[in-house]
Design an enzyme around this catalytic site. Structure first.
Site, PDB file in Angstrom:
ATOM      1  N   ASP A 298       1.460   5.821  -8.087  1.00 37.44           N
ATOM      2  CA  ASP A 298       0.515   4.873  -8.661  1.00 37.44           C
ATOM      3  C   ASP A 298       0.016   5.486  -9.968  1.00 37.44           C
ATOM      4  OD1 ASP A 298      -1.327   2.665  -8.804  1.00 37.44           O
ATOM      5  OD2 ASP A 298      -2.885   4.096  -8.245  1.00 37.44           O
ATOM      6  N   THR A 300      -2.731   4.878 -12.091  1.00 39.42           N
ATOM      7  CA  THR A 300      -4.142   5.224 -12.227  1.00 39.42           C
ATOM      8  C   THR A 300      -4.559   6.220 -11.158  1.00 39.42           C
ATOM      9  OG1 THR A 300      -4.550   3.000 -13.079  1.00 39.42           O
ATOM     10  CG2 THR A 300      -6.463   4.288 -12.386  1.00 39.42           C
ATOM     11  N   ASP A 535      -4.635   6.192  -4.737  1.00 38.86           N
ATOM     12  CA  ASP A 535      -6.038   6.558  -4.529  1.00 38.86           C
ATOM     13  C   ASP A 535      -6.917   5.371  -4.188  1.00 38.86           C
ATOM     14  OD1 ASP A 535      -6.021   5.270  -6.946  1.00 38.86           O
ATOM     15  OD2 ASP A 535      -7.285   6.730  -7.983  1.00 38.86           O
TER      16      ASP A 535
END
Length: 781
Positions: A298, A300, A535
């Site tokens: 991912d 970000t 996250d």
């Protein structure tokens, strides 16, 4: 800000509580201590050993119950490690706020998140996390929804706008009315699938479980036949002796030491990784990550830090670059409540003290309607925002330049204006000075880490909710292969399109949370072992589906609790250390496991053969303990903890059995030869035959240790001395404990002949099978 709503009355709150319209605690929870203890104690493996221990207890020969030490140790290691991970994870969860400010009876008060009711008015300011889905009733704020959607851009929220639970207020203050509570919340719906504890898809664990299941199917029928053959055959074998011999055969079938070794080696890896601030929540995930061939990232929070930074300041043709710098520095300094963009600009010019900001005389804050902010200074005014909204139709002349810059960053226009009217509108036609390019801050170690995985043959895919052009630009900067070709996931409508896309491309943007899971499934169906990092709540479905899941400690509770690995310092650069630990563990376990499998194969073969043969089974549990301790246990632990970063090749069980077969074959043939020749030709008694069998099996174990120790090091040489010395010591000074009788001349001659024959056969078989296995691995490479 408009007049603050009065909120609910105490009576209205009580009414909603009575109806159950309360924001009940729906966070993903770790397993309880009771669950952890129960799952480690109540296993088929433990049950078999306890049953065998009860039979030994019946005979009163307590020394033959020493094998239970291994079982208890294994249970303790598993429980301690999992409770340790639970405690650490629960501590990380405390980072999230546990209270919210609500308006009730016209006054503000703090309440626990689970005490919020439907229609409550919550007050949310900068840095607050939205506790439940709500609708803004007054005020304006910039909201970061990246943990939910993957989009890193701030979303402006005005009255009437929806706020999703789990998002964060970045700037501004709003009052919002709660519309969903508990399981109705957006974040709760996304994370619902993550609530159940996820088992790891571990080849080692699956192999060990397969062995135990197979053994459990044959152990009691074979044991019953073996006991009946010895006790009811009329050979005079006493009940206690028949039980002990049967238990010895059955205990030998179970690689209990291998289970303990695996747990210990992985627990050591956990301790080592903890020093590098990596929390391992499931022991076997270390192995899984070492086998991964596809890594899904991912953007970000993984490749990027989640913070914004200025990528470039680009003046338009004919503009003064110095004035552009001064305008940006002044606008950032004039903002009393800077959002992430303003903070990034301020940080950029803080490192350039030569650019001095001007003193503002008036500021015009950013609004979602205008899509720009501005400030007036002595004799001039500047604005910064979306180019089309700042310049109007005059922006057509600069559209091309802005479009090129937008390929890798969010682009804001900076212009000089005459001033602002009473309503805050721009006076006159603004003159464009240039552009400021803002993008997510890339981690300093990201390129090096991705380079490591590429060198190891791991395919790296970047999956993000952001604009695919932005994702591709960042992927290119950190060295992801194929970053110049990207996919907008909104165009993927069928599973077939998803499968084709993940086969051909490595960069994906506009990916929805459900699609991330689909991507992982598609890769797994194509035969890949997939690791996923993330996250946010939007990553939890994919994290749970992946073979190995990695979360950042600063991310959402849902992501942390469903992940098998948590990077406590939020640094993706720790991943190579995990891979290295996994390789050390797996390669060394494969080498050591062959020692255990020799005993398992030997015991299973002999148990079946001695059901048919007219002799008593030649081992007792305490004798198997001597063999296990010095020719299996000690050497396996030493060899399993050595440095080893070789790439993993082949399948675990096949690699182990290939090295186990020579030893097992030689040991079985040796035991049969000793029984046949010793009993029929030399007239040896049970104690003498048993002694020869124990020492012959130990001799075969020593030969396997020698082959596994090549090339020899000082530690391996010392290990061989300990193995031989310990076995000899047990057979001499402690012969009574282990049931070893003194040697006679016929015994010595028979042992020497069998030992020489076993050595010749062992080394021949080891060489033949080794060459066959190497050729097989080469074909699969």
């Amino acid at each position: 800000m408009a007049e603050e709503p009065r909120g609910l009355t105490a009576a209205e709150v009580a009414e909603r509580v009575a109806r159950g319209d309360v924001n009940a605690d729906v966070d993903v929870k770790t397993r309880s201590v009771r669950q952890i203890v129960r799952e480690n104690v109540c296993t088929l493996f433990n049950a078999i050993n306890v049953i065998l221990a009860v039979f030994v207890l019946f005979t009163g020969s307590y020394k033959n119950m020493l094998f239970m030490i291994v079982i208890v140790s294994n249970v303790i290691i598993g429980i301690v490690q999992e409770i340790r991970s639970k405690i650490t994870t629960d501590r990380l969860s405390i980072v999230a706020g546990s209270h919210a400010t609500v308006v009730r009876d016209g006054a503000r008060k703090e309440v626990a998140l689970h005490d919020i009711v439907r229609d409550d008015v919550v007050v949310l300011g900068r840095g607050d996390q939205v506790p439940a889905d709500a609708v803004v009733v007054s005020g304006e704020a910039d909201v970061n929804e990246s943990l939910l959607t993957g989009e890193s851009n701030l979303i402006k929220k005005a009255p009437g706008a929806e706020l999703m639970s789990g998002s964060f207020v970045n700037a501004g203050t709003v009052c919002a009315r709660v519309v969903h509570v508990g399981h109705e919340n957006y974040a709760a719906k996304i994370s619902a699938e993550a609530k159940q504890h996820k088992k790891v898809n571990s080849e080692i664990m699956n192999s060990l479980n397969g062995i135990i299941k197979f053994v459990s199917c044959v152990i009691f029928p074979v044991g019953a036949l073996l006991f009946a053959r010895m006790f009811f055959s009329g050979e005079g074998v006493a009940l206690d002796q028949a039980i002990l011999s049967t238990v010895a055969a059955l205990v030998g079938m179970i690689p209990e030491g291998l289970i303990l070794l695996t747990s210990t080696v992985l627990a050591v890896a956990v301790v080592r990784l903890a020093k590098s601030k990596v929390l391992v929540q499931q022991l076997y995930c270390i192995e899984t990550l070492a086998r991964v061939d596809t890594l899904c990232l991912d953007k970000t929070g993984t490749i990027t830090t989640g913070a914004m930074e200025v990528a470039a300041v680009v003046p338009v043709e004919g503009a003064d670059a110095g004035e552009l710098d001064r305008a940006l520095a002044s606008l950032a300094a004039a903002d009393d409540d800077p959002n992430e963009t303003a903070q990034a600009v301020a940080a950029y010019y803080a490192a350039r003290p030569a650019v001095r900001p001007l003193a503002p005389v008036r500021t015009v804050p950013f609004s979602s309607d205008k899509k720009w902010s501005g400030a007036a200074f002595e004799g001039r005014a500047y604005v910064m925002g979306a180019g089309r909204f700042v310049m109007g139709d005059a922006f057509d002349a600069f559209e091309g330049q802005a479009g090129e810059l937008a390929a890798t960053a969010r682009v804001l226009a900076v212009a000089r204006a005459e001033g602002f009217d009473a309503d805050g509108a721009i006076v006159g036609a603004p003159a464009l000075l240039g552009f400021v390019c803002i993008h997510d801050q890339i981690r300093a170690t990201a390129a090096q880490t991705i380079g490591y995985f590429k060198d190891q043959g791991v395919t790296v895919n970047v999956i993000s909710g952001d604009d695919p052009r932005t994702v591709a630009g960042i992927a290119a900067q950190v060295g992801v292969d194929g970053a110049d070709e990207y996919v907008d996931a909104t165009t993927l409508e069928t599973p077939e399109q998803v499968a084709d896309a993940v086969r051909r491309y490595h960069v994906f943007g506009r990916v929805k949370p459900e699609q991330k899971k689909q991507f992982v499934i598609a890769l797994q169906e194509q035969g890949h072992v997939v690791a996923m990092t993330g996250d946010g709540v939007n990553d939890t479905l994919a994290l749970k589906q992946a073979d190995c899941s990695v979360a950042m400690a600063a991310g959402s509770d849902a992501a942390r609790n469903v992940a098998q690995l948590v990077l406590v310092d939020n640094d993706f650069a720790s991943m190579p250390k995990v891979v290295a630990e996994g390789r050390r563990s797996i390669n060394n376990l494969q080498r050591s496991a062959s020692l255990f499998l020799v005993k398992t194969l030997l015991s299973m073969s002999l148990a079946v053969l001695f059901v048919l043969l007219p002799w008593q089974y030649p081992f007792q549990p305490i004798q198997m303990t001597l063999i296990s301790a010095f020719t299996i246990g000690i050497p396996s632990f030493v060899l399993a903890l050595e440095p080893n970063r070789d790439r993993i090749r082949g399948r675990f069980l096949e690699n182990v059995i290939v090295k186990s077969i020579p030893g097992a074959v030689c040991a079985v043939l040796g035991v049969l030869a000793v029984n046949a020749v010793g009993r029929l030709a030399l007239g040896l008694g049970y104690g003498q035959v048993s002694t020869l069998c124990v020492l012959l099996v130990a001799w075969v174990g020593v030969m396997l240790i020698v082959r596994l120790s090549v090339p020899f090091t000082p530690i391996r040489s010392a290990l061989l001395v300990v193995v031989v010395g310990g076995t000899v010591l047990g057979a001499t000074l402690f012969h009574g404990l282990f049931g070893i009788v003194p040697f006679t001349v016929p015994m010595a001659v028979l042992f020497a002949a069998c030992a020489v024959a076993a050595a010749a056969l062992f080394h021949w078989l080891y060489g033949v099978l080794g060459r066959w296995h190497e050729a097989r691995l080469a074909r699969e490479a």
